[in-house]
Write a protein that holds these residues in place. Structure first.
Motif, mmCIF file in Angstrom:
data_model
loop_
_atom_site.group_PDB
_atom_site.id
_atom_site.type_symbol
_atom_site.label_atom_id
_atom_site.label_comp_id
_atom_site.label_asym_id
_atom_site.label_seq_id
_atom_site.Cartn_x
_atom_site.Cartn_y
_atom_site.Cartn_z
ATOM 1 N N ALA B 49 13.064 -41.835 -28.427
ATOM 2 C CA ALA B 49 14.193 -40.953 -28.136
ATOM 3 C C ALA B 49 14.320 -40.714 -26.633
ATOM 4 O O ALA B 49 15.420 -40.743 -26.070
ATOM 5 N N ILE B 50 13.183 -40.502 -25.968
ATOM 6 C CA ILE B 50 13.217 -40.226 -24.529
ATOM 7 C C ILE B 50 13.697 -41.440 -23.762
ATOM 8 O O ILE B 50 14.467 -41.336 -22.797
ATOM 9 N N ILE B 51 13.247 -42.628 -24.187
ATOM 10 C CA ILE B 51 13.683 -43.832 -23.474
ATOM 11 C C ILE B 51 15.193 -44.012 -23.653
ATOM 12 O O ILE B 51 15.897 -44.376 -22.714
ATOM 13 N N GLY B 52 15.707 -43.688 -24.845
ATOM 14 C CA GLY B 52 17.154 -43.702 -25.056
ATOM 15 C C GLY B 52 17.848 -42.723 -24.121
ATOM 16 O O GLY B 52 18.889 -43.021 -23.527
ATOM 17 N N MET B 53 17.236 -41.538 -23.973
ATOM 18 C CA MET B 53 17.790 -40.514 -23.087
ATOM 19 C C MET B 53 17.811 -41.014 -21.638
ATOM 20 O O MET B 53 18.797 -40.818 -20.916
ATOM 21 N N LEU B 54 16.739 -41.687 -21.217
ATOM 22 C CA LEU B 54 16.661 -42.173 -19.838
ATOM 23 C C LEU B 54 17.701 -43.262 -19.563
ATOM 24 O O LEU B 54 18.225 -43.353 -18.451
#
Lengths: 232, 109
Positions: B49-54
């Motif tokens: 999820a965080i990598i998607g956010m980044l």
């Protein structure tokens, strides 16, 4: 620390090298323009080691922002690091003497390098993670010092090289997408952030996005844990 | 307060707050006590999820309503995805995408 570990960490950190040196150089130049020379660039990159905050920080130094503004801005810009640490608790559990530095150096890029790919064969896991962190930190400091010392942009055009950071995240996203069967967390991150970017504009969407992602993943917890058990 | 001392305090604050944010979850949840199941769950589902956010974070300043309509990012981004899917070599994907992007913004657009 064996040679394989050092070699594996160096290779793993190469994708970040160009981006950090160029963005670091940009920071050094910006900071010099704001009236703060080499010792400042060196100290900030060594002790803060957070790209976007340092860029904002250069303008805060120039305008003499209040200390309270400094605290609030740092929290707003860097709150996402809470996320990184939460998901590294398990991996860093037995990092021993390396642990404090590894936590200190957990930037967006280091996080992305270490959370995805497995530790290469023949490398000591914690020493490898420590070295990836150290190498990236040294690229960043080198870039900042270089930028401050030169004071101008490099003789050839580096326009667009900052895309290497975006490419790093896109490659990591694609990699984990192909390796995992459950795409719900990845989609949650992508869509929640996109929705918040549209609703809140480019300046202040990150914290709402983090809250929304956490809320959605919390609501999906039982469903996700059920599927995880079935697939085991 | 002299300007330089104020600046040094600002730097110290930025450093301290960033360090605190990075250490806080470890201080709370990685001690001798057992880490709560909920935090372990978040630790497992947050990374993708965080990598998607980044990814979105990096592309936040694109405007689709004015030239070049986000085209360089789109083209180079697709190139990174394809390279990664076909070759599974991050270094190659990142290098290829970045060189293509630099070519696009310096020469084409």
């Amino acid at each position: 620390m064996n040679r394989n570990t050092v070699k594996a960490a160096l290779i793993r950190s190469i994708p970040v090298m160009a981006g950090y040196i160029v963005l670091g150089t940009g920071f050094g130049i910006l900071l010099r323009g704001a009236g703060y020379g080499l010792p400042w660039a060196f100290a900030m990159s060594l002790f803060i080691y957070a790209g976007s905050l340092q860029y904002v920080g250069a303008s805060m130094l120039a305008s003499g922002a209040s200390l309270l503004t400094g605290i609030l801005t740092s929290i707003m810009v860097n709150a996402r690091h809470l996320f990184y640490s939460i998901s590294m608790i398990g991996r860093y559990r037995d990092a021993g003497r390396f642990k404090p530095y590894m936590i200190f150096g957990l930037t967006d890029e280091v996080y992305t390098l270490l959370v995805g790919g497995e530790v290469p064969e023949g490398a000591e896991p914690q020493a490898y993670r420590f070295l990836v962190t150290l190498f990236c930190h040294s690229y960043w400091v080198t870039g900042s010092v270089l930028g401050s010392a030169l004071g101008t942009v490099l003789p050839f055009s580096t326009e667009g090289i900052e895309f290497s950071m975006t490419a790093l995240f896109i490659a990591a996203f694609t990699g984990q997408w192909l390796e995992s069967r459950d795409h719900i967390p990845a989609l949650t991150g992508l869509l929640c952030t996109l929705v918040c970017r549209i609703l809140f504009g480019p300046g202040r969407f990150l914290i709402p996005a983090m809250l929304l992602i956490t809320a959605v993943l919390t609501l999906l917890r039982h469903r996700m844990e059920d599927t995880a058990e079935e697939s085991q | 307060m002299p300007m330089r001392i104020h600046a040094a305090l600002l730097v110290a604050i930025m450093s301290a707050v960033t360090i605190l944010l990075r250490f806080l979850p470890f201080l709370i949840w990685s001690g001798r006590r057992k880490t709560p199941k909920y935090i372990l769950y978040l630790g497992r589902v947050l990374p993708p999820a965080i990598i998607g956010m980044l990814v979105i974070y990096c592309l936040k300043d694109i405007t689709f309503s004015a030239a070049p309509f986000g085209l360089p990012e789109l083209i180079a981004g697709v190139c990174v995805v394809l390279l990664q899917a076909l070759r599974r070599n991050s270094l190659l994907s990142i290098l290829g995408g970045t060189i293509l992007y630099m070519f696009l913004v310096q020469v084409i657009f």
